[in-house]
Design a protein around this motif. Structure first.
Motif, PDB file in Angstrom:
ATOM      1  N   LEU A  76      -5.473  11.600   0.014  1.00  0.00           N
ATOM      2  CA  LEU A  76      -4.373  10.677   0.294  1.00  0.00           C
ATOM      3  C   LEU A  76      -3.875   9.976  -0.964  1.00  0.00           C
ATOM      4  N   THR A  77      -4.353  10.424  -2.128  1.00  0.00           N
ATOM      5  CA  THR A  77      -3.919   9.793  -3.372  1.00  0.00           C
ATOM      6  C   THR A  77      -2.468  10.169  -3.671  1.00  0.00           C
ATOM      7  N   ALA A  78      -1.835   9.368  -4.514  1.00  0.00           N
ATOM      8  CA  ALA A  78      -0.424   9.562  -4.836  1.00  0.00           C
ATOM      9  C   ALA A  78      -0.168   9.100  -6.264  1.00  0.00           C
ATOM     10  N   ASP A  79       1.023   9.416  -6.760  1.00  0.00           N
ATOM     11  CA  ASP A  79       1.428   9.045  -8.120  1.00  0.00           C
ATOM     12  C   ASP A  79       2.393   7.863  -8.039  1.00  0.00           C
ATOM     13  N   PRO A  80       1.952   6.644  -8.371  1.00  0.00           N
ATOM     14  CA  PRO A  80       2.837   5.491  -8.217  1.00  0.00           C
ATOM     15  C   PRO A  80       4.001   5.470  -9.195  1.00  0.00           C
ATOM     16  N   THR A  81       3.936   6.256 -10.265  1.00  0.00           N
ATOM     17  CA  THR A  81       5.049   6.249 -11.220  1.00  0.00           C
ATOM     18  C   THR A  81       6.314   6.849 -10.616  1.00  0.00           C
ATOM     19  N   VAL A  82       6.195   7.634  -9.546  1.00  0.00           N
ATOM     20  CA  VAL A  82       7.398   8.188  -8.925  1.00  0.00           C
ATOM     21  C   VAL A  82       8.253   7.088  -8.301  1.00  0.00           C
ATOM     22  N   LEU A  83       7.668   5.940  -8.055  1.00  0.00           N
ATOM     23  CA  LEU A  83       8.418   4.845  -7.452  1.00  0.00           C
ATOM     24  C   LEU A  83       9.531   4.349  -8.366  1.00  0.00           C
ATOM     25  N   ALA A 115       0.837  -1.197   0.000  1.00  0.00           N
ATOM     26  CA  ALA A 115       0.000   0.000   0.000  1.00  0.00           C
ATOM     27  C   ALA A 115       0.873   1.248   0.000  1.00  0.00           C
ATOM     28  N   PHE A 116       0.446   2.249  -0.764  1.00  0.00           N
ATOM     29  CA  PHE A 116       1.229   3.463  -0.987  1.00  0.00           C
ATOM     30  C   PHE A 116       0.282   4.654  -1.012  1.00  0.00           C
ATOM     31  N   GLY A 117       0.658   5.719  -0.332  1.00  0.00           N
ATOM     32  CA  GLY A 117      -0.189   6.899  -0.349  1.00  0.00           C
ATOM     33  C   GLY A 117       0.533   8.132   0.156  1.00  0.00           C
ATOM     34  N   SER A 118      -0.137   9.248   0.066  1.00  0.00           N
ATOM     35  CA  SER A 118       0.413  10.507   0.544  1.00  0.00           C
ATOM     36  C   SER A 118      -0.133  10.813   1.940  1.00  0.00           C
ATOM     37  N   ASP A 130       5.052   5.840   2.453  1.00  0.00           N
ATOM     38  CA  ASP A 130       5.414   6.799   1.415  1.00  0.00           C
ATOM     39  C   ASP A 130       6.384   6.149   0.428  1.00  0.00           C
ATOM     40  N   GLU A 131       6.923   6.953  -0.497  1.00  0.00           N
ATOM     41  CA  GLU A 131       7.771   6.411  -1.553  1.00  0.00           C
ATOM     42  C   GLU A 131       8.980   5.663  -0.991  1.00  0.00           C
ATOM     43  N   ASN A 132       9.637   6.289  -0.018  1.00  0.00           N
ATOM     44  CA  ASN A 132      10.857   5.688   0.520  1.00  0.00           C
ATOM     45  C   ASN A 132      10.554   4.410   1.289  1.00  0.00           C
ATOM     46  N   PRO A 161       2.118  -1.396  -6.449  1.00  0.00           N
ATOM     47  CA  PRO A 161       1.601  -0.469  -5.445  1.00  0.00           C
ATOM     48  C   PRO A 161       0.074  -0.431  -5.482  1.00  0.00           C
ATOM     49  N   SER A 162      -0.520  -0.370  -4.294  1.00  0.00           N
ATOM     50  CA  SER A 162      -1.975  -0.338  -4.185  1.00  0.00           C
ATOM     51  C   SER A 162      -2.403   0.821  -3.289  1.00  0.00           C
ATOM     52  N   HIS A 163      -3.690   1.073  -3.236  1.00  0.00           N
ATOM     53  CA  HIS A 163      -4.315   2.046  -2.319  1.00  0.00           C
ATOM     54  C   HIS A 163      -4.054   3.502  -2.683  1.00  0.00           C
ATOM     55  N   TRP A 164      -3.132   3.758  -3.605  1.00  0.00           N
ATOM     56  CA  TRP A 164      -2.772   5.121  -3.981  1.00  0.00           C
ATOM     57  C   TRP A 164      -3.911   5.859  -4.681  1.00  0.00           C
ATOM     58  N   ASP A 165      -4.888   5.125  -5.147  1.00  0.00           N
ATOM     59  CA  ASP A 165      -5.951   5.676  -5.982  1.00  0.00           C
ATOM     60  C   ASP A 165      -7.267   5.888  -5.242  1.00  0.00           C
ATOM     61  N   MET A 166      -7.318   5.643  -3.943  1.00  0.00           N
ATOM     62  CA  MET A 166      -8.605   5.439  -3.278  1.00  0.00           C
ATOM     63  C   MET A 166      -9.206   6.671  -2.622  1.00  0.00           C
TER      64      MET A 166
END
Length: 280
Positions: free
Chosen positions: A249-256, A199-202, A222-224, A240-245
């Motif tokens: 708290l959404t995030a951009d998974p391409t930064v990974l 799971a990944f988010g802001s 977070d990313e790190n 990565p999951s949950h970043w879109d929900m």
């Protein structure tokens, strides 16, 4: 009502695609949030943390479409829950699937407390013997899959667990909403994990559950931390999951891609959107 079932405008194409699929290895579909379906070459079908609710607006506002109606799921062998939060244990989503398919429900004790509180057996007609309480160190078989219950690190949950799912085609890890855990290097020694879900988010300002005043909220890695966990687990592929929900708290998974570049793992980053299928 908080976490009421959402209405889907996708029709039944996604559960139909799962039912009609004949994968050579293991097919994995992303359901959005932290929900996944796994289907093996012998037809065994697992659902992990499916959630079709709308959140608890204005605190948690769903940013994704609802991809299907639970009544359209005709085949499932097991549903796995990682922890007790409403977007992981959700009666209106999961209980109708259990009732219609006869699938077993595997979850830790804090999640089972939600099941009892929501009276799934009375409200949705799920049989009591479909429920199996699990804990770290447990192992069980569902068709062609061997499932290991493992320790994870979700400081916001009462009793979170992760699942390592083995088959002849490969091994999948689902960590729920885990952050890096000191158990992960041991898991890397025990298992050769082909695909791992993290799971990944802001961080955002969400209304407090009691006061509804804006509060700095961090629920996901977070990313790190995602890349730190992927390295500890020695993941071949990271999903990565949950970043879109949740709104805020959404995030951009391409930064990974940038964060992973200087590390040994993961070998590959698979960014998937709701409804996408990937294969081992």
């Amino acid at each position: 009502m908080a976490h009421e079932l959402g209405e889907s405008d996708w029709g039944d194409w996604l559960p139909t695609a799962v039912a009609e699929a004949d994968p050579d290895t293991v097919a994995v579909w992303y359901l959005g949030c932290n929900g996944f379906v796994l289907k093996g070459s012998e037809g065994t079908t697992l659902l992990i943390d499916p959630y079709l609710g709308l959140g608890d607006p204005p605190r948690t506002v769903r940013m994704l479409p609802v991809p299907f109606d639970p009544a359209d799921v005709a085949e499932a062998d097991a549903v796995l829950a990682t922890h007790e939060h409403s977007d992981h244990v959700h009666g209106p989503t999961q209980a109708p699937i259990l009732a219609a398919t006869g699938a077993d429900y595997y979850a830790p004790d804090a999640s089972m407390a939600v099941v009892e509180r929501e009276a799934w057996t009375e409200e949705w007609g799920v049989a009591a013997d479909q429920f199996v309480t699990v804990a770290e160190g447990d192992q069980f078989a569902v068709g062609e899959f061997t499932v290991h219950v493992v320790r994870v690190n979700d400081p916001d949950a009462d009793h979170p667990v992760g699942y390592v799912i083995e088959s002849d085609a490969g091994t999948v890890f689902h960590g729920g909403d885990t952050r890096p855990a000191d158990s992960f290097p041991n898991l890397a020694d025990r298992f050769d994990i082909d695909l791992g879900v993290l799971a990944f988010g802001s961080v955002g300002m969400l209304p407090d559950k009691q006061t509804r005043e804006p509060k700095r909220t961090r629920w996901y890695a977070d990313e790190n931390d995602v890349i730190r966990a992927a390295n500890a687990l020695e993941l071949d592929r990271l999903v990565p999951s949950h970043w879109d929900m949740w709104k805020g708290l959404t995030a951009d998974p391409t930064v990974l891609h940038h964060h992973a570049r200087g590390f040994t793992y993961p070998d590959r980053l698979d960014v998937v959107e709701i409804g996408d299928r990937i294969d081992l």
